[in-house]
Enzyme design. Structure first.
Site, PDB file in Angstrom:
ATOM      1  N   CYS A  51       0.839  -1.210   0.000  1.00  0.00           N
ATOM      2  CA  CYS A  51       0.000   0.000   0.000  1.00  0.00           C
ATOM      3  C   CYS A  51       0.870   1.255   0.000  1.00  0.00           C
ATOM      4  O   CYS A  51       1.718   1.428   0.873  1.00  0.00           O
ATOM      5  CB  CYS A  51      -0.910  -0.007   1.221  1.00  0.00           C
ATOM      6  SG  CYS A  51      -1.717   1.589   1.504  1.00  0.00           S
ATOM      7  N   CYS A  54       0.380   3.324   3.433  1.00  0.00           N
ATOM      8  CA  CYS A  54       0.752   2.835   4.766  1.00  0.00           C
ATOM      9  C   CYS A  54       2.052   3.513   5.225  1.00  0.00           C
ATOM     10  O   CYS A  54       2.897   3.895   4.413  1.00  0.00           O
ATOM     11  CB  CYS A  54       0.927   1.317   4.745  1.00  0.00           C
ATOM     12  SG  CYS A  54      -0.617   0.389   4.968  1.00  0.00           S
ATOM     13  N   HIS A 115      -4.307   0.332   7.927  1.00  0.00           N
ATOM     14  CA  HIS A 115      -4.825   0.113   6.580  1.00  0.00           C
ATOM     15  C   HIS A 115      -6.282  -0.370   6.596  1.00  0.00           C
ATOM     16  O   HIS A 115      -7.028  -0.138   5.639  1.00  0.00           O
ATOM     17  CB  HIS A 115      -3.927  -0.936   5.914  1.00  0.00           C
ATOM     18  CG  HIS A 115      -4.213  -1.186   4.472  1.00  0.00           C
ATOM     19  ND1 HIS A 115      -3.845  -0.314   3.477  1.00  0.00           N
ATOM     20  CD2 HIS A 115      -4.836  -2.230   3.838  1.00  0.00           C
ATOM     21  CE1 HIS A 115      -4.216  -0.805   2.295  1.00  0.00           C
ATOM     22  NE2 HIS A 115      -4.826  -1.951   2.482  1.00  0.00           N
ATOM     23  N   ASN A 155     -13.258   9.989  -1.388  1.00  0.00           N
ATOM     24  CA  ASN A 155     -13.884   8.906  -2.143  1.00  0.00           C
ATOM     25  C   ASN A 155     -13.675   7.643  -1.341  1.00  0.00           C
ATOM     26  O   ASN A 155     -12.539   7.274  -1.056  1.00  0.00           O
ATOM     27  CB  ASN A 155     -13.209   8.722  -3.506  1.00  0.00           C
ATOM     28  CG  ASN A 155     -13.514   9.843  -4.456  1.00  0.00           C
ATOM     29  OD1 ASN A 155     -14.639  10.327  -4.500  1.00  0.00           O
ATOM     30  ND2 ASN A 155     -12.522  10.264  -5.222  1.00  0.00           N
ATOM     31  N   SER A 163      -9.087   4.196  -5.304  1.00  0.00           N
ATOM     32  CA  SER A 163      -8.163   3.179  -5.791  1.00  0.00           C
ATOM     33  C   SER A 163      -7.368   2.531  -4.661  1.00  0.00           C
ATOM     34  O   SER A 163      -6.546   1.673  -4.905  1.00  0.00           O
ATOM     35  CB  SER A 163      -7.238   3.784  -6.848  1.00  0.00           C
ATOM     36  OG  SER A 163      -6.669   4.991  -6.381  1.00  0.00           O
ATOM     37  N   HIS A 166      -6.982   2.148   2.005  1.00  0.00           N
ATOM     38  CA  HIS A 166      -6.382   2.815   3.171  1.00  0.00           C
ATOM     39  C   HIS A 166      -7.168   4.101   3.453  1.00  0.00           C
ATOM     40  O   HIS A 166      -7.390   4.900   2.551  1.00  0.00           O
ATOM     41  CB  HIS A 166      -4.902   3.127   2.904  1.00  0.00           C
ATOM     42  CG  HIS A 166      -4.161   3.479   4.152  1.00  0.00           C
ATOM     43  ND1 HIS A 166      -3.215   2.659   4.719  1.00  0.00           N
ATOM     44  CD2 HIS A 166      -4.268   4.549   4.982  1.00  0.00           C
ATOM     45  CE1 HIS A 166      -2.761   3.221   5.829  1.00  0.00           C
ATOM     46  NE2 HIS A 166      -3.390   4.372   6.004  1.00  0.00           N
ATOM     47  N   HIS A 168      -8.328   7.502   3.681  1.00  0.00           N
ATOM     48  CA  HIS A 168      -7.720   8.777   3.274  1.00  0.00           C
ATOM     49  C   HIS A 168      -8.733   9.631   2.541  1.00  0.00           C
ATOM     50  O   HIS A 168      -9.735   9.143   2.032  1.00  0.00           O
ATOM     51  CB  HIS A 168      -6.502   8.537   2.377  1.00  0.00           C
ATOM     52  CG  HIS A 168      -6.855   8.095   0.976  1.00  0.00           C
ATOM     53  ND1 HIS A 168      -7.339   6.822   0.685  1.00  0.00           N
ATOM     54  CD2 HIS A 168      -6.812   8.743  -0.218  1.00  0.00           C
ATOM     55  CE1 HIS A 168      -7.566   6.720  -0.613  1.00  0.00           C
ATOM     56  NE2 HIS A 168      -7.265   7.876  -1.194  1.00  0.00           N
ATOM     57  N   GLN A 170      -8.900  13.616   0.148  1.00  0.00           N
ATOM     58  CA  GLN A 170      -8.095  14.479  -0.696  1.00  0.00           C
ATOM     59  C   GLN A 170      -8.496  15.942  -0.488  1.00  0.00           C
ATOM     60  O   GLN A 170      -9.594  16.232  -0.004  1.00  0.00           O
ATOM     61  CB  GLN A 170      -8.295  14.134  -2.170  1.00  0.00           C
ATOM     62  CG  GLN A 170      -7.937  12.698  -2.520  1.00  0.00           C
ATOM     63  CD  GLN A 170      -7.855  12.481  -4.036  1.00  0.00           C
ATOM     64  OE1 GLN A 170      -7.273  13.285  -4.755  1.00  0.00           O
ATOM     65  NE2 GLN A 170      -8.436  11.403  -4.507  1.00  0.00           N
TER      66      GLN A 170
END
Ligand code: G1P
Ligand code: G1P
Lengths: 377, 377
Positions: A51, A54, A115, A155, A163, A166, A168, A170
């Site tokens: 990943c 990570c 993760h 997303n 995609s 993990h 997260h 933006q």
């Protein structure tokens, strides 16, 4: 014959965007023979050596992540916009073919080192760290002279184009105000000018009415069982808006006062925000017992107070017309594997939904706030 | 530094909707680690006894399809809108919570009896039959007194929410003009009033300029290798518009004169339409050697000439501001299995694309007009 919103097709107006949504409630009965989605999240390891998000791992550009233990922010290796300077706009070959250069920066914000977690499974202090990081990024990017709007979003889930599982989000910071927040700001401004405060709702700058303060104030008067509210705490409310497009769409916003942006939140309001976020995302996961996919986006004052753009008072008042809110756009409709497609008619004509926002809110109110994975474990 | 549209991020304006699109061409380089799509269409039988659209089969409501041998139209068993009469609008509990009842009808149009074909694989005379059927439905539904807009569209492919691969489209006829065509009509009207015809392009009613006539006229002057045109014949042109959102979006429209609607098409223009449709859909399938998924929608004059709503001349002139055009919104980006997700930023802020419209047009121009399945066979 009396009008019954759960039987009769009708349109509702989204006053934030000025667009309509067609509600066709009787259509929930139609059988689904189309595409089914793969399981939302197979079980994941706590740490994945492959990943690129990570802690300590290498990213595709070759950079290495810090060995972070709470949140972690870095610039997107494939940023959609790049920092200035950039070339000036080329001449338009025809008035209908104009080009406007866009600059800015794109950040990635890892919510947590693990993760296998998501907002729904983070402890409240960890969610507070995410919120603190959103405030930081909003302040830092918003202070850059060329930045006109800081767009924070997440997303979540492969079916929403994410995609990497993990946890997260933006942040895209741009030298233009993007179309959707620009439309919302225009409508908020127009409402504040054309309406006189009719209720005891909180008000925006100069005591003028705020569309979202008024709307939420009204929703709080509706008896719970008929209403659209899903989660409420001291400062925040999460509801399925009257004009929701996505089946289980939610708007999350402060209800007790007019709050233009993340930078205006007091400590108690941030703690209350974390509580509301946690409860909303747990209910989402519990709805179909899966890691519930969505796109989340935050709309607020374009840049924080004190930014170059708002040095004078009038500009600041103008910008304070914004009322901080989060939109959640989740695609699932009937189960973990059957989604609503916003295609054909929706793409070409008008948003359309099957179950009513009131039905969706009732379903979400029926969900537990104990995450199903913790309830089993 | 000179501005290079294939390197520098920029925004383009969609003059039909008034919305912007962010173009980030350098982003095509980012690796894709997310969801991959299943194959677009496994091989299908010519007739499927389970298919509710094949000739002679039973539908879920219990009705039986005719043993049709060309096109076949029936009312959707799960219509999103129902015919009048319907109850009146309920009173709004708050000015922000208005309800507008919507009536109308939903039709399904089977393009061909064969389960395994698509527009891309139909012979021209068969496509002409589909066009004739679109004209019929537009005239018939548009003549109903309560109908204000006839929305013709097609969802193709499971990833575009199509629940049955049998070649078919839909027609939703509504007692309101839906948001997107309404916005387009407003912008067309405004253009016709605020601009003076600057070119030798065809014009709309009263000799006033038409946004789409002007735009297409300009595109026809651009040298092919730099331009956005994909297919052109005597009456129609298919191009990737300057403001395209979807990677390989296409707009298909008549270029030689101002054509308000399907009902205005002369026989030769219909034959030319069939030719253009066939060539566009073949190129689409050939792009990634798959049955190319898309949503297609037709925008035109809300209802045909002679409809009750347009009995007087002024109303007819008003409505003739429309210029018939088809939008194709296909999601695939890099291959038959990697799509563009319009999520997060796109849903919450502004449409965004990676490759430029000019690059997309060049790719489509490079495709053959012999369908890959026929080329192999
Ligand atoms: O009517 P269908 O093909 O079953 O359904 C499809 O098209 C409709 C109209 O675009 C959409 O509302 C649905 O979400 C989609 O799955
Ligand atoms: O940047 P990511 O997560 O790889 O990409 C995802 O989010 C972006 C911003 O919403 C979208 O433009 C992409 O289509 C989507 O796949």
């Amino acid at each position: 014959m009396d009008f019954d919103p759960t039987t009769h097709s009708h349109r509702r107006l989204n006053p934030l965007t000025g667009e309509h949504i067609l509600v066709s409630p009787h259509r929930t009965k139609r059988p689904w023979l189309g595409q089914v989605e793969p399981p939302q999240s197979p079980s994941l390891p706590r740490y994945d050596p492959q990943c690129y998000l990570c802690p300590g791992n290498a990213r595709s550009g070759g950079q290495k992540n810090a060995a972070y233990d709470s949140t972690f922010v870095f610039e997107n290796d494939f940023a959609a916009v790049l920092p200035p300077p950039g070339p000036a706009a080329p001449p338009a070959p025809h008035p209908l073919l104009t080009t406007e250069p866009v600059q800015g920066g794109c950040d990635v914000l890892c919510f947590h080192p693990r993760h296998d977690l998501t907002l729904a499974r983070l402890a409240l202090p960890d969610i507070e760290k995410v919120i603190a990081e959103w405030v930081n990024v909003y302040r830092r990017r918003g202070a850059q002279e060329h930045v006109k709007y800081v767009q924070i979003f997440e997303n979540k889930g492969a079916i929403m184009g994410c995609s990497n599982p993990h946890p997260h989000g933006q942040v895209w910071s741009l030298s233009t105000v993007p179309s959707i927040p620009a439309a919302e700001l225009t409508n908020l401004r127009q409402y504040s000018l054309s309406t006189t405060a009719a209720s005891s709702a909180p008000t925006g700058p100069k005591g003028r009415p705020c569309l979202l303060c008024e709307y939420v104030h009204y929703e709080l008067t509706v008896p719970e069982s008929e209403g659209r509210i899903v989660v409420k705490n001291e400062h925040w409310v999460a509801l399925v808006p009257w004009w929701a497009t996505w089946p289980f769409e939610i708007m999350l916003l402060p209800h007790h006062r007019h709050v233009p942006s993340l930078a205006h939140l007091a400590p108690a309001e941030k703690a209350s925000f974390a509580d509301a976020l946690s409860r909303v995302t747990k209910r989402y996961d519990n709805l179909f017992s899966c890691s519930f996919a969505y796109s989340m986006g935050m709309h607020q004052r374009p840049t924080p107070p004190g930014a170059a753009q708002t040095a004078d008072e009038t500009a600041a008042d103008e910008e304070n017309i914004a009322h901080l809110h989060l939109h959640f756009a989740p695609p699932l409709l009937r189960s973990a594997s059957v989604r609503k497609f916003l295609v054909g008619f929706e793409l070409m004509a008008e948003a359309q939904r099957d179950l009513t926002p009131e039905q969706a809110a009732a379903r979400l109110r029926g969900c537990s706030e104990v995450h199903y994975l913790d309830a089993i474990g």
